[in-house]
Design a protein around this motif. Sequence first.
Motif, PDB file in Angstrom:
ATOM      1  N   ASP A 114       0.842  -1.193   0.000  1.00 24.72           N
ATOM      2  CA  ASP A 114       0.000   0.000   0.000  1.00 24.72           C
ATOM      3  C   ASP A 114       0.878   1.244   0.000  1.00 24.72           C
ATOM      4  N   LEU A 115       0.745   2.091  -1.024  1.00 27.14           N
ATOM      5  CA  LEU A 115       1.506   3.333  -1.140  1.00 27.14           C
ATOM      6  C   LEU A 115       0.569   4.518  -0.956  1.00 27.14           C
ATOM      7  N   ASN A 116       0.951   5.458  -0.062  1.00 30.45           N
ATOM      8  CA  ASN A 116       0.106   6.610   0.264  1.00 30.45           C
ATOM      9  C   ASN A 116       0.876   7.911   0.108  1.00 30.45           C
ATOM     10  N   TRP A 117       0.161   8.936  -0.355  1.00 29.60           N
ATOM     11  CA  TRP A 117       0.704  10.292  -0.433  1.00 29.60           C
ATOM     12  C   TRP A 117      -0.308  11.243   0.205  1.00 29.60           C
ATOM     13  N   LEU A 118       0.156  12.072   1.157  1.00 26.81           N
ATOM     14  CA  LEU A 118      -0.732  12.965   1.903  1.00 26.81           C
ATOM     15  C   LEU A 118      -0.190  14.381   1.908  1.00 26.81           C
ATOM     16  N   GLU A 119      -1.086  15.345   1.694  1.00 24.51           N
ATOM     17  CA  GLU A 119      -0.792  16.770   1.855  1.00 24.51           C
ATOM     18  C   GLU A 119      -1.844  17.353   2.787  1.00 24.51           C
ATOM     19  N   ALA A 120      -1.404  18.022   3.858  1.00 27.49           N
ATOM     20  CA  ALA A 120      -2.346  18.551   4.840  1.00 27.49           C
ATOM     21  C   ALA A 120      -1.933  19.943   5.296  1.00 27.49           C
ATOM     22  N   HIS A 121      -2.916  20.773   5.604  1.00 25.81           N
ATOM     23  CA  HIS A 121      -2.693  22.125   6.112  1.00 25.81           C
ATOM     24  C   HIS A 121      -3.656  22.368   7.262  1.00 25.81           C
ATOM     25  N   THR A 122      -3.143  22.972   8.313  1.00 23.77           N
ATOM     26  CA  THR A 122      -4.008  23.345   9.432  1.00 23.77           C
ATOM     27  C   THR A 122      -3.475  24.617  10.080  1.00 23.77           C
ATOM     28  N   ILE A 123      -4.315  25.267  10.873  1.00 18.07           N
ATOM     29  CA  ILE A 123      -3.957  26.494  11.584  1.00 18.07           C
ATOM     30  C   ILE A 123      -4.044  26.227  13.079  1.00 18.07           C
ATOM     31  N   ARG A 124      -3.020  26.626  13.788  1.00 17.71           N
ATOM     32  CA  ARG A 124      -3.005  26.468  15.245  1.00 17.71           C
ATOM     33  C   ARG A 124      -3.115  27.857  15.879  1.00 17.71           C
ATOM     34  N   THR A 125      -4.112  28.042  16.722  1.00 13.53           N
ATOM     35  CA  THR A 125      -4.247  29.296  17.458  1.00 13.53           C
ATOM     36  C   THR A 125      -4.312  28.990  18.947  1.00 13.53           C
ATOM     37  N   VAL A 136      -3.676  35.096  20.523  1.00  8.39           N
ATOM     38  CA  VAL A 136      -2.405  35.812  20.615  1.00  8.39           C
ATOM     39  C   VAL A 136      -1.299  35.062  19.880  1.00  8.39           C
ATOM     40  N   ASP A 137      -1.594  33.906  19.355  1.00 14.01           N
ATOM     41  CA  ASP A 137      -0.591  33.099  18.669  1.00 14.01           C
ATOM     42  C   ASP A 137      -1.277  32.365  17.525  1.00 14.01           C
ATOM     43  N   ARG A 138      -0.718  32.488  16.330  1.00  9.75           N
ATOM     44  CA  ARG A 138      -1.303  31.843  15.155  1.00  9.75           C
ATOM     45  C   ARG A 138      -0.184  31.273  14.302  1.00  9.75           C
ATOM     46  N   MET A 139      -0.373  30.047  13.832  1.00  9.79           N
ATOM     47  CA  MET A 139       0.652  29.390  13.040  1.00  9.79           C
ATOM     48  C   MET A 139       0.009  28.527  11.957  1.00  9.79           C
ATOM     49  N   ASN A 140       0.506  28.673  10.731  1.00  3.83           N
ATOM     50  CA  ASN A 140       0.090  27.804   9.639  1.00  3.83           C
ATOM     51  C   ASN A 140       1.048  26.620   9.576  1.00  3.83           C
ATOM     52  N   ILE A 141       0.505  25.412   9.586  1.00  7.61           N
ATOM     53  CA  ILE A 141       1.311  24.196   9.605  1.00  7.61           C
ATOM     54  C   ILE A 141       0.988  23.377   8.369  1.00  7.61           C
ATOM     55  N   ASP A 142       2.026  22.970   7.634  1.00  8.97           N
ATOM     56  CA  ASP A 142       1.859  22.140   6.446  1.00  8.97           C
ATOM     57  C   ASP A 142       2.625  20.840   6.613  1.00  8.97           C
ATOM     58  N   ARG A 143       2.002  19.732   6.179  1.00  9.58           N
ATOM     59  CA  ARG A 143       2.635  18.419   6.293  1.00  9.58           C
ATOM     60  C   ARG A 143       2.526  17.672   4.968  1.00  9.58           C
ATOM     61  N   THR A 144       3.603  17.011   4.617  1.00  5.11           N
ATOM     62  CA  THR A 144       3.615  16.102   3.479  1.00  5.11           C
ATOM     63  C   THR A 144       4.118  14.753   3.973  1.00  5.11           C
ATOM     64  N   THR A 145       3.384  13.697   3.661  1.00  4.77           N
ATOM     65  CA  THR A 145       3.760  12.361   4.113  1.00  4.77           C
ATOM     66  C   THR A 145       3.632  11.373   2.962  1.00  4.77           C
ATOM     67  N   VAL A 146       4.655  10.557   2.782  1.00 11.44           N
ATOM     68  CA  VAL A 146       4.624   9.448   1.828  1.00 11.44           C
ATOM     69  C   VAL A 146       4.933   8.182   2.616  1.00 11.44           C
ATOM     70  N   SER A 147       4.064   7.182   2.527  1.00 16.57           N
ATOM     71  CA  SER A 147       4.258   5.962   3.305  1.00 16.57           C
ATOM     72  C   SER A 147       4.072   4.727   2.433  1.00 16.57           C
ATOM     73  N   LEU A 148       4.801   3.682   2.782  1.00 18.01           N
ATOM     74  CA  LEU A 148       4.698   2.391   2.125  1.00 18.01           C
ATOM     75  C   LEU A 148       4.491   1.340   3.208  1.00 18.01           C
ATOM     76  N   ASN A 149       3.398   0.564   3.091  1.00 20.93           N
ATOM     77  CA  ASN A 149       3.057  -0.436   4.094  1.00 20.93           C
ATOM     78  C   ASN A 149       2.818  -1.789   3.432  1.00 20.93           C
ATOM     79  N   PHE A 150       3.175  -2.833   4.164  1.00 25.18           N
ATOM     80  CA  PHE A 150       2.925  -4.203   3.723  1.00 25.18           C
ATOM     81  C   PHE A 150       1.913  -4.814   4.687  1.00 25.18           C
ATOM     82  N   LYS A 151       0.770  -5.234   4.154  1.00 21.59           N
ATOM     83  CA  LYS A 151      -0.352  -5.587   5.003  1.00 21.59           C
ATOM     84  C   LYS A 151      -0.821  -7.026   4.763  1.00 21.59           C
TER      85      LYS A 151
END
Length: 217
Positions: A114-125, A136-151
Amino acid sequence: MKFLAPFLLLFASTFAYAQSESNNTIFPYHHQLKFSLFPLHDPMNSGFEFSYERQYNQRWATQLAFTILSNGLHEMFDTEKEYHGFKGQRISIEQKYFYPTRRQRSIRKYFAADLNWLEAHTIRTTYSETTPVNPVDRMNIDRTTVSLNFKYGYEIAVAKRFVLDLSAGPGLKYRKISNDKNYVGGWRSDSDVNKVYAPREEMAANFVISVKIGYMF
């Protein structure tokens, strides 16, 4: 794209040697539309996952999945609205090999890559004790994840046209995290930011569990 190359070759080769029909009377259909139950409760990558599986002979099948990332039900229980604006997508391709058996059963065992590709964005306040209304605190967070699993998994016929798909297995994932450190107030300490939300790239072990309900046609 380099992560997809091995799977595209596997996908093409299995099609080239596939038999066109299956004589299984318990699983007589070649197509499955599925909905995954787990992403709804995933605290990190919650969303709605839909997949399509094509079985093109008695031993091989390929499954494509697309997940719309969304806070969904989590926002209903997040009274402080600390995380919001969560969005993104996950695309997956899974190659299955069904374990040979001489008898036709309502449960089919399989191995899968199983091969997966993920792109995610969130805001932390966050909010301080003195200003509980305005962030009083704001941050934009971006994540990219690629995973390979054997199931290792099971497809279980639960009704004439419905199937339950259960699988689990280990793997590896590559993860990249970035943020803009765009503070409104800037009261958060640097040590806290660097520990939790620091930009980084890393490889890590991974383990996935999947529960899907599908309709065969």
